[in-house]
Design a protein around this motif. Structure first.
Motif, mmCIF file in Angstrom:
data_model
loop_
_atom_site.group_PDB
_atom_site.id
_atom_site.type_symbol
_atom_site.label_atom_id
_atom_site.label_comp_id
_atom_site.label_asym_id
_atom_site.label_seq_id
_atom_site.Cartn_x
_atom_site.Cartn_y
_atom_site.Cartn_z
ATOM 1 N N GLY A 28 -7.686 21.360 -14.422
ATOM 2 C CA GLY A 28 -8.952 21.359 -13.926
ATOM 3 C C GLY A 28 -9.544 20.264 -13.458
ATOM 4 N N ALA A 29 -8.680 19.610 -12.487
ATOM 5 C CA ALA A 29 -8.893 18.386 -11.912
ATOM 6 C C ALA A 29 -10.096 18.496 -10.927
ATOM 7 C CB ALA A 29 -7.689 17.812 -11.233
ATOM 8 N N GLU A 30 -10.733 17.566 -10.916
ATOM 9 C CA GLU A 30 -12.007 17.409 -9.741
ATOM 10 C C GLU A 30 -11.569 16.502 -8.555
ATOM 11 O OE1 GLU A 30 -15.944 17.182 -12.070
ATOM 12 O OE2 GLU A 30 -14.180 16.517 -13.632
ATOM 13 N N VAL A 31 -10.723 15.717 -8.669
ATOM 14 C CA VAL A 31 -10.071 14.725 -7.640
ATOM 15 C C VAL A 31 -8.549 14.609 -7.879
ATOM 16 C CG1 VAL A 31 -10.701 12.616 -8.918
ATOM 17 C CG2 VAL A 31 -10.528 12.799 -6.390
ATOM 18 N N VAL A 32 -8.044 14.324 -6.783
ATOM 19 C CA VAL A 32 -6.482 14.019 -6.915
ATOM 20 C C VAL A 32 -6.195 12.531 -6.135
ATOM 21 C CG1 VAL A 32 -4.111 14.530 -6.028
ATOM 22 C CG2 VAL A 32 -5.714 16.257 -6.921
ATOM 23 N N VAL A 33 -5.829 11.815 -6.844
ATOM 24 C CA VAL A 33 -5.692 10.189 -6.343
ATOM 25 C C VAL A 33 -3.947 10.072 -6.112
ATOM 26 C CG1 VAL A 33 -5.902 7.910 -6.945
ATOM 27 C CG2 VAL A 33 -7.404 9.604 -7.764
ATOM 28 N N ILE A 34 -3.840 9.916 -4.665
ATOM 29 C CA ILE A 34 -2.490 9.714 -4.333
ATOM 30 C C ILE A 34 -2.265 8.349 -3.953
ATOM 31 C CG2 ILE A 34 -0.571 10.320 -2.604
ATOM 32 C CD1 ILE A 34 -1.979 13.046 -2.367
ATOM 33 N N GLY A 35 -1.277 7.589 -4.437
ATOM 34 C CA GLY A 35 -0.816 6.114 -4.388
ATOM 35 C C GLY A 35 -0.314 6.003 -3.094
ATOM 36 N N LEU A 36 -0.947 5.194 -2.252
ATOM 37 C CA LEU A 36 -0.557 4.649 -0.862
ATOM 38 C C LEU A 36 0.352 3.332 -0.867
ATOM 39 C CD1 LEU A 36 -1.066 5.350 2.225
ATOM 40 C CD2 LEU A 36 -3.007 3.727 2.274
ATOM 41 N N PRO A 37 1.523 3.536 -0.317
ATOM 42 C CA PRO A 37 2.454 2.217 -0.600
ATOM 43 C C PRO A 37 2.172 1.425 0.726
ATOM 44 C CG PRO A 37 3.677 4.335 0.410
ATOM 45 C CD PRO A 37 2.243 4.660 -0.034
ATOM 46 N N THR A 38 1.258 0.253 0.357
ATOM 47 C CA THR A 38 1.013 -0.725 1.224
ATOM 48 C C THR A 38 1.825 -2.080 0.912
ATOM 49 O OG1 THR A 38 -0.791 -1.520 -0.268
ATOM 50 C CG2 THR A 38 -1.311 -0.013 1.520
ATOM 51 N N SER A 39 2.051 -2.924 2.125
ATOM 52 C CA SER A 39 2.764 -3.876 1.964
ATOM 53 C C SER A 39 1.860 -4.814 1.328
ATOM 54 C CB SER A 39 3.014 -4.197 3.410
ATOM 55 O OG SER A 39 2.117 -4.780 4.169
ATOM 56 N N LEU A 40 2.567 -6.218 0.974
ATOM 57 C CA LEU A 40 1.974 -7.142 0.090
ATOM 58 C C LEU A 40 0.597 -7.477 0.678
ATOM 59 C CD1 LEU A 40 4.795 -8.830 -1.504
ATOM 60 C CD2 LEU A 40 3.353 -6.985 -2.490
ATOM 61 N N ASP A 41 0.834 -7.773 2.197
ATOM 62 C CA ASP A 41 -0.346 -8.353 3.039
ATOM 63 C C ASP A 41 -1.532 -7.163 3.269
ATOM 64 O OD1 ASP A 41 0.658 -6.569 4.829
ATOM 65 O OD2 ASP A 41 1.081 -8.397 6.277
ATOM 66 N N GLY A 42 -1.312 -5.756 2.743
ATOM 67 C CA GLY A 42 -2.255 -4.805 2.833
ATOM 68 C C GLY A 42 -2.057 -4.019 3.832
ATOM 69 N N GLY A 43 -1.025 -4.212 4.646
ATOM 70 C CA GLY A 43 -0.538 -3.618 6.069
ATOM 71 C C GLY A 43 0.201 -2.301 5.480
ATOM 72 N N GLU A 44 0.189 -1.360 6.584
ATOM 73 C CA GLU A 44 0.685 -0.197 6.151
ATOM 74 C C GLU A 44 1.876 0.230 7.258
ATOM 75 O OE1 GLU A 44 -1.773 3.447 6.329
ATOM 76 O OE2 GLU A 44 -3.248 2.377 5.305
ATOM 77 N N GLY A 45 3.144 0.310 6.345
ATOM 78 C CA GLY A 45 4.474 0.539 7.259
ATOM 79 C C GLY A 45 4.893 2.036 7.394
ATOM 80 N N PRO A 46 6.056 2.353 7.761
ATOM 81 C CA PRO A 46 6.427 3.680 7.767
ATOM 82 C C PRO A 46 6.187 4.703 6.342
ATOM 83 C CG PRO A 46 8.102 2.353 8.785
ATOM 84 C CD PRO A 46 7.186 1.291 7.865
ATOM 85 N N ALA A 47 6.568 3.961 5.368
ATOM 86 C CA ALA A 47 6.364 4.751 3.886
ATOM 87 C C ALA A 47 4.730 5.076 3.778
ATOM 88 C CB ALA A 47 6.711 3.862 2.763
ATOM 89 N N ALA A 48 4.039 4.393 4.160
ATOM 90 C CA ALA A 48 2.482 4.366 4.216
ATOM 91 C C ALA A 48 2.047 5.756 5.110
ATOM 92 C CB ALA A 48 1.520 3.422 4.404
ATOM 93 N N VAL A 49 2.665 5.650 6.325
ATOM 94 C CA VAL A 49 2.397 6.758 7.493
ATOM 95 C C VAL A 49 2.880 8.001 6.797
ATOM 96 C CG1 VAL A 49 2.870 7.425 9.607
ATOM 97 C CG2 VAL A 49 2.409 5.076 9.397
ATOM 98 N N GLY A 50 4.180 7.929 6.290
ATOM 99 C CA GLY A 50 4.398 9.269 5.778
ATOM 100 C C GLY A 50 3.826 9.684 4.606
ATOM 101 N N VAL A 51 3.295 8.851 3.611
ATOM 102 C CA VAL A 51 2.189 9.396 2.486
ATOM 103 C C VAL A 51 1.129 9.894 3.110
ATOM 104 C CG1 VAL A 51 1.056 8.353 0.380
ATOM 105 C CG2 VAL A 51 3.521 8.073 0.707
ATOM 106 N N ARG A 52 0.379 9.113 3.932
ATOM 107 C CA ARG A 52 -0.885 9.668 4.618
ATOM 108 C C ARG A 52 -0.256 11.216 5.270
ATOM 109 N NH1 ARG A 52 -5.054 6.615 5.360
ATOM 110 N NH2 ARG A 52 -5.049 4.601 4.840
#
Length: 145
Positions: free
Chosen positions: A60-84
Motif C-alpha cells: 500500500g505504498a504512497e510513494v516509491v523512492v529510487i536511489g540515483l547513483p551520483t558521483s562523489l561531486d554530485g555529477g551524474e554519469g552513465p549509471a545515473a542516466v540509466g537509472v533515470r
C-alpha cells in the motif's frame, strides 16, 4: 510547532542493480526504513517492473523512492542516466509518485551494517541489496524532517 516533519506516508525504497533489485519499506506509522525483499532480475525489465508494482501494491505504498547513483561531486554519469531512464519506465507502471534520491555512500553504509552484524559471503550477498534500499529510503525519510 516549527520544524515538525511532514505527514508520514507509507514508502518503498528501491536500489536498482543490474542483477538484483533491492526493496525496502517504511510503514506510514514509523519513520524507519526496513529491508523488505530482493528481486532477482528476470532479463525482462517489464516483468521486473510488474513484480515491483505488485510489491508496491501489496504494501500500500504512497510513494516509491529510487536511489540515483551520483558521483562523489554530485555529477551524474552513465549509471545515473540509466537509472533515470528505468525510473521513468517504473513510474509509468505505477499509480504512485516515483522520486529519485541521491544514493551516494549507501552501499558503503549497507556493507558497514552487515559487517557489524557479522554477515559474510553468500549470506551478505542475499541481503545487501535490500539493506542498501533501506539506507536509501532512510536517507530520504530523514531529509523530509
Amino acid at each position: 510547532m516549527s520544524g515538525a516533519p511532514g505527514p508520514m506516508m507509507r514508502a518503498v525504497g528501491v536500489d536498482l542493480g543490474s542483477v538484483r533489485i533491492g526493496v525496502a519499506i517504511a510503514p506510514a506509522d514509523a519513520a524507519v526504513a526496513v529491508p523488505y525483499e530482493v528481486l532477482e532480475r528476470s532479463g525482462e525489465r517489464a516483468r521486473d517492473h510488474e513484480a515491483l508494482a505488485g510489491m508496491v501494491a501489496d504494501v500500500g505504498a504512497e510513494v516509491v523512492v529510487i536511489g540515483l547513483p551520483t558521483s562523489l561531486d554530485g555529477g551524474e554519469g552513465p549509471a545515473a542516466v540509466g537509472v533515470r531512464a528505468e525510473a521513468g519506465e517504473i513510474a509509468a507502471a505505477l499509480d504512485v509518485p516515483v522520486v529519485l534520491h541521491d544514493e551516494r555512500y549507501t552501499t558503503v553504509s549497507a556493507e558497514r551494517i552487515l559487517s557489524e552484524q557479522g554477515l559474510r559471503g553468500p549470506a551478505r550477498r542475499k541481503v545487501i541489496d535490500k539493506v542498501a534500499a533501506a539506507v536509501i529510503l532512510q536517507s530520504w525519510l530523514d531529509a523530509r524532517d
